[in-house]
Scaffold this active site. Structure first.
Site, PDB file in Angstrom:
ATOM      1  N   HIS A  95      16.582  53.424 -36.073  1.00 37.48           N
ATOM      2  CA  HIS A  95      18.001  53.521 -36.401  1.00 37.48           C
ATOM      3  C   HIS A  95      18.485  52.197 -36.997  1.00 37.48           C
ATOM      4  CE1 HIS A  95      22.282  54.741 -34.790  1.00 37.48           C
ATOM      5  NE2 HIS A  95      22.266  54.518 -36.086  1.00 37.48           N
ATOM      6  N   LYS A  99      28.478  29.477 -31.905  1.00 32.68           N
ATOM      7  CA  LYS A  99      29.049  28.213 -32.376  1.00 32.68           C
ATOM      8  C   LYS A  99      27.972  27.139 -32.364  1.00 32.68           C
ATOM      9  CE  LYS A  99      33.023  25.152 -31.809  1.00 32.68           C
ATOM     10  NZ  LYS A  99      32.268  23.932 -32.128  1.00 32.68           N
ATOM     11  N   GLY A 109      10.310  21.385 -15.776  1.00 25.28           N
ATOM     12  CA  GLY A 109       9.251  20.856 -16.622  1.00 25.28           C
ATOM     13  C   GLY A 109       8.625  21.987 -17.421  1.00 25.28           C
ATOM     14  N   LYS A 110       7.345  22.290 -17.160  1.00 20.29           N
ATOM     15  CA  LYS A 110       6.638  23.309 -17.933  1.00 20.29           C
ATOM     16  C   LYS A 110       6.613  24.670 -17.258  1.00 20.29           C
ATOM     17  CE  LYS A 110       3.414  20.037 -20.092  1.00 20.29           C
ATOM     18  NZ  LYS A 110       1.981  19.674 -20.267  1.00 20.29           N
ATOM     19  N   GLY A 111       6.890  24.724 -15.955  1.00 24.77           N
ATOM     20  CA  GLY A 111       6.580  25.935 -15.228  1.00 24.77           C
ATOM     21  C   GLY A 111       7.737  26.662 -14.599  1.00 24.77           C
ATOM     22  N   HIS A 158       8.942  28.453 -10.589  1.00 24.77           N
ATOM     23  CA  HIS A 158       8.721  28.549  -9.154  1.00 24.77           C
ATOM     24  C   HIS A 158       9.252  29.893  -8.664  1.00 24.77           C
ATOM     25  CE1 HIS A 158       8.797  23.873  -8.549  1.00 24.77           C
ATOM     26  NE2 HIS A 158       7.765  24.291  -9.245  1.00 24.77           N
ATOM     27  N   ARG A 187      14.819  16.125 -13.067  1.00 29.57           N
ATOM     28  CA  ARG A 187      13.436  15.694 -13.171  1.00 29.57           C
ATOM     29  C   ARG A 187      13.371  14.380 -13.948  1.00 29.57           C
ATOM     30  NH1 ARG A 187       9.765  19.591 -11.659  1.00 29.57           N
ATOM     31  NH2 ARG A 187       8.605  17.683 -11.136  1.00 29.57           N
ATOM     32  N   ALA A 188      12.487  13.505 -13.520  1.00 27.50           N
ATOM     33  CA  ALA A 188      12.349  12.192 -14.154  1.00 27.50           C
ATOM     34  C   ALA A 188      11.407  12.293 -15.346  1.00 27.50           C
ATOM     35  CB  ALA A 188      11.829  11.179 -13.143  1.00 27.50           C
ATOM     36  N   ARG A 189      11.841  13.084 -16.320  1.00 30.37           N
ATOM     37  CA  ARG A 189      11.027  13.357 -17.505  1.00 30.37           C
ATOM     38  C   ARG A 189      11.917  13.325 -18.735  1.00 30.37           C
ATOM     39  NH1 ARG A 189       7.332  18.526 -15.497  1.00 30.37           N
ATOM     40  NH2 ARG A 189       6.707  17.629 -13.486  1.00 30.37           N
TER      41      ARG A 189
END
Length: 813
Positions: A35, A231, A684-686, A688, A754-756
């Site tokens: 459609h 926006k 981070g990357k993951g 939980h 996080r300290a990143r």
């Protein structure tokens, strides 16, 4: 649903669709219709109880097992609609062409009526294109939401395909009824073009057109007369194209072509036009896909041009024609034929959904907001009411009236003194507070140089305005864009963060955008712990300072408190920020603030670190704790854990969809064990997956249970999961980390930073948000408070009340 809804939406004297009637139950047909309405989608229809139960599958079905496709349940359709193929005229509901893309029979697993009510339909399809086992799973709705969202998911069987196999949608685009394509059908049934009182006219390419501007409103406008766009958070530009020549003009008409490098200019020069004037915005997008003005500023300061993207949203001139008299929808249609869908130049998509719904989704994704535009209006410069902006967070421009030097870095600013004009013009600048976070090191140094050069002895504020003795006043010439959470009753901005200088704005035009009546009182949870060196930068790339971290935790205190209060905490301390020394701290240290509490170690070791209130959390900020990792047990009963955390950590080469699927599998296994499940990003990357427990089982039992779960996943799908921590075994697979669930182990707290690089936050989600998640660090310190405000409620608000005991017997297979 009854057919009354279907009939109420259609004028059967104008549309060729069948009016139909509800018939006796008994058949088992299915059809999927392709459609081309406002947006292309596929309508899945299953015969049940004499009607076709219907879902609009936005991206179409996928044969890849586990891949989730959003399916919005719509009104029931009559059975004879299953044979409908044709063109719904413009102005009618669902206007656009329809083909029968697939058809056949379906066989439900169990009672389909019960499956619909429960929110999980499992069934087999026997069609000309699709086959095998499928699932429709209903997502949990939000309060007040009328749309019923489901997910369409293919099972693993002989009819399934791998992710690298050809996509059935592109491999077989044709109708199974007529064999023709959707485009061919549309060409055979063109909509008659209504007479236009406005039309494009021949005209020379103008040097510049003052831009149309949006008026700020608290809510988007209602009705079908409006379309809605995301926006952008960047620089408004007009791209002037003249026979291969390119000029990029700011909203004031200044030529900034060279500032954005050769890549963007070359992309414009390659467009298949002779002359054009395109209105749009140049942005830099972050990892989560949202545009980020601070990142744009940082790239400009570093002379980096490879991340710039220009989104075009309006067309003012094209090949000798003045397009401004045309309605917006016609200008955008022409622009869509000029700009590509991907690359450094892109067409800005729009939505015809209700503006409130579009804004809600934008805010949940931590975007800046939306712009609503009247579909049938010509292009008019200035604020005319035809464009309306609605924001997710409070942000506007402020005049820089002075600065305070940094207490930690020589030759850098520590904070800016802000002002606004009471109605525009010079002579009535009003003090509205300061901003002391958001400066990267290079920006702080550049601001110092620029402001030092325009210093003046006299205050630009009215006589008697008290702004502090340490302020160095400047000529009020520069404009800063600033985020803030609210206004105090005294008319000062609260929890402000610098986003960049607006060199395309005139300082004398900067006034307060929102209504003064929207002032809010100071929050009930007041910061009482003094911060030394509040302008110390903790995240250099974002310019987030100690003050900025304290502001963030004050904003989210009521959300983070249930996850850290009264628990032993392991802290990642970074005294000079994330680029300096880092160390974990589990025990009280000399000089820890009085507000930090001690939790006794029942095994006789040193006392653990704990907090009981906001003062304690602020003391952790003062102590440079940039990550907070609580135990999975309360300090009152450290022998019995009260939550399980399964940490999903992707190895090299793992795609994000695999992470989403892994979270779903952990959820299912924990559900089978009788446990409620909650999900959050790791920051981070993951991801939980967390389950609250009644504290009855001991650590040995909990670790054994979680180890068994991780090893079972690895055994069932060794190509996707691994339960061993060794990195050499994780390439292309996901580590299912169960080691967070043993005595003394910790996991990063919900809402902790996080300290990143990027200042990611471990962000709690509702499960129905997971399919739209794009990265584990999508939510950050700057955008998390805005996200929470948009949600209206904490997605983990039922976490503790959902606790169940761990059954230590045999789990369900």
């Amino acid at each position: 649903m009854a057919l009354e809804d279907y009939r109420a939406k259609r004028d059967f004297t104008a549309t060729p669709e069948p009016a139909g009637k509800q018939t006796a139950a008994g058949g088992n047909s299915f059809v999927i219709q392709k459609h081309a309405a406002t947006r292309l989608h596929y309508d899945l229809r299953l015969e049940l109880d004499g009607v076709l139960k219907s879902w609009a599958v936005t991206r179409g079905p996928s044969l890849v097992p586990g891949e989730k496709r959003l399916a919005v349940q719509v009104e029931d359709h009559p059975l004879d609609y299953g044979d409908f193929e044709g063109h719904i005229p413009k102005g009618q509901y669902g206007a656009g062409s329809v083909i029968v893309w697939d058809r056949g029979t379906w066989t439900p697993e169990g009672d389909p009526a019960k499956g619909l009510a429960k929110g999980h339909l499992e069934f087999d399809l026997a069609g000309e294109k699709l086959g095998g086992r499928w699932h429709l799973v209903r997502l949990k709705g939000k309060p007040g939401e009328k749309r019923k969202n489901w997910l369409l998911i293919k099972s693993e069987d002989d009819a399934a395909r791998g992710p690298d196999a050809p996509d059935i949608l592109t491999e077989r685009p044709e109708s199974v009824k007529s064999g023709q394509s959707l485009d061919a059908l549309a060409r055979q049934n063109p909509d008659p073009k209504p007479a236009r009182t406005r039309k494009a006219k021949t005209a020379a390419l103008p040097d510049f057109v003052p831009p149309a501007l949006a008026t700020l409103k608290p809510k988007p406008p209602l009705g079908d007369a409006w379309l809605h766009e995301i926006k952008f958070d960047g620089y408004r530009l007009q791209a002037r194209l003249d026979h291969g020549g390119v000029r990029l003009l700011t909203r004031n008409g200044h030529d900034w072509t060279t500032r954005f490098g050769a890549r963007i200019a070359a992309a414009f020069a390659a467009l298949p036009v002779q002359t054009a004037l395109i209105d749009g915005e140049l942005v830099v997008e972050g990892a989560g896909g949202a545009s980020d003005f601070s990142a744009l500023q940082a790239d400009l300061s570093a002379d980096r041009t490879d991340r710039f993207t220009f989104y075009g949203f309006d067309l003012l001139h094209l090949n000798g024609q003045d397009m401004t008299p045309l309605p917006l929808v016609d200008r955008r249609a022409a622009l869509g034929n000029v700009l590509p869908a991907d690359g450094p130049l892109r067409f800005s998509a729009h939505f015809d959904d209700p503006g409130g719904l579009v804004l809600e989704h934008a805010c949940r994704l931590s975007l800046e907001g939306i712009v609503s535009k009247k579909k049938d209006t010509p292009y008019r410069s200035g604020r005319t009411g035809g464009w309306v902006k609605s924001k997710c967070s409070a942000r506007q421009e402020f005049v820089v009236a002075g600065y305070v030097p940094s207490t930690t870095t020589k030759g850098a600013v520590g904070s800016l003194v802000l002002g606004l004009y009471d109605g525009g013009g010079e002579g009535d600048l009003r003090h509205v507070g300061r901003v002391g976070t958001g400066f990267t090191q290079s920006v702080a140094a550049d601001l110092y140089r620029r402001l030092h050069g325009i210093e003046q002895d006299a205050s630009p504020f009215p006589k008697g305005t008290d702004v502090g003795n340490e302020v160095r006043f400047v000529r009020p010439e520069l404009v800063a864009e600033v985020d803030y959470r609210a206004w105090t009753a005294g008319g000062l901005v609260r929890h402000a963060a610098f986003r960049g200088l607006r060199e395309d704005k005139d300082a004398t035009s900067v006034v307060r955008e929102d209504a003064p009546a929207k002032t809010t009182p100071e929050p009930a949870a007041r910061r009482r712990v003094a911060l030394t060196h509040p302008d110390r930068v903790y995240w250099p790339d974002q310019g987030i300072t100690k003050e900025g971290l304290a502001d963030y935790y004050a904003e989210v205190w009521r959300h983070i408190a249930p996850h850290i209060v009264g628990r032993p905490l392991a802290l990642l301390r970074c005294p000079t920020g994330i680029t300096g020394q880092q160390f974990f701290q589990k025990h009280l240290w000399k000089g820890a603030g009085k507000a930090i509490t001690r939790i006794r170690d029942p095994k006789g070791g040193d006392d653990f670190v704990g907090v009981n209130d906001l003062d304690g959390l602020m003391a952790l900020v003062q102590g440079a704790a940039l990550e907070i990792h609580p135990w999975g047990a309360s300090g009152g009963d450290l022998a019995h854990p009260d939550q399980i955390t399964m940490d999903l950590d992707p190895g090299e080469g793992v795609g994000w969809q695999a992470m989403i699927d892994a979270a779903g599998e952990v959820r299912q296994r924990l559900d089978d064990a009788g446990l409620a499940t909650f999900v959050k990003t790791s920051g981070g990357k993951g991801l939980h997956v967390v389950a609250p427990l009644k504290p009855s089982a001991d650590w040995t039992a909990v670790k054994a249970f979680t180890k068994g779960l991780a090893q079972a996943m690895a055994a069932d799908a060794p190509d996707r999961y691994v339960a061993t921590i060794a990195k050499s075994a994780r390439k292309g697979r996901i580590l299912v980390d169960y080691l967070r669930n043993q005595y003394g182990a910790t996991a990063v707290a919900a809402y902790s930073t996080r300290a990143r690089p990027g200042a990611g936050v471990s962000a709690p989600l509702s499960w129905d948000e997971v399919p739209d998640l794009r990265a584990g660090d999508q939510f950050t310190l700057p955008n998390m408070p805005t996200r929470l405000a948009a949600l209206g409620s904490d997605p983990w608000q039922d976490f503790r009340s959902s606790a169940a005991p761990l059954r230590t017997g045999r789990r369900k297979s």
